[in-house]
Design a protein around this motif. Structure first.
Motif, PDB file in Angstrom:
ATOM      1  N   VAL A   1       0.735  -1.144   0.052  1.00  0.00           N
ATOM      2  CA  VAL A   1       0.107   0.154   0.140  1.00  0.00           C
ATOM      3  C   VAL A   1       0.866   1.306   0.113  1.00  0.00           C
ATOM      4  CG1 VAL A   1      -1.915  -1.177   1.049  1.00  0.00           C
ATOM      5  CG2 VAL A   1      -0.362   0.006   2.624  1.00  0.00           C
ATOM      6  N   SER A   2       2.016   1.170   0.477  1.00  0.00           N
ATOM      7  CA  SER A   2       3.007   2.415   0.495  1.00  0.00           C
ATOM      8  C   SER A   2       3.833   2.547  -0.746  1.00  0.00           C
ATOM      9  CB  SER A   2       3.665   2.489   1.809  1.00  0.00           C
ATOM     10  OG  SER A   2       4.607   1.332   1.900  1.00  0.00           O
TER      11      SER A   2
ATOM     12  N   GLU B   1       5.952   0.159  -1.728  1.00  0.00           N
ATOM     13  CA  GLU B   1       7.016  -0.773  -1.961  1.00  0.00           C
ATOM     14  C   GLU B   1       6.727  -1.988  -2.455  1.00  0.00           C
ATOM     15  OE1 GLU B   1       5.542  -2.480   1.844  1.00  0.00           O
ATOM     16  OE2 GLU B   1       5.049  -0.677   0.766  1.00  0.00           O
TER      17      GLU B   1
END
Length: 91
Positions: A38-39, A41
């Motif tokens: 979700v970020s 990565e």
């Protein structure tokens, strides 16, 4: 120099990449997945089996990603898979 281990890379969706190693065992292949977190990565799901030449494949695939690998999940065990996990953690 070690030859590159037989493999294929397939983009399943923009957020899921499948890396398949062809194995010289009773099972003929092992899948590994890169899933976008979700970020942003990448999350590696399973690391397959460590054989001579597979490290070069990992380095090549990781170099092509547009973000770093942030996590590694191992869902099941293959002999020698812990060697890839250690190698992946260093990237």
């Amino acid at each position: 120099m070690t030859d590159v281990f037989p493999h294929t890379v397939k983009e399943m969706t923009p957020d899921i990449i499948r890396l398949t190693f062809q194995l010289p065992l009773g099972i003929d292949h092992a899948h590994c997945y890169f899933v976008r977190g979700v970020s942003g990565e990448w999350i590696v799901v399973d690391s397959a089996v460590a054989y001579p030449g597979t490290e070069a494949v990992w380095r090549s695939v990781i170099a092509e990603l547009d973000a770093p690998v942030g996590r590694i999940f191992i869902t099941h065990y293959h002999p020698r898979s812990e060697e890839h996990t250690s190698e992946l953690q260093s990237h």
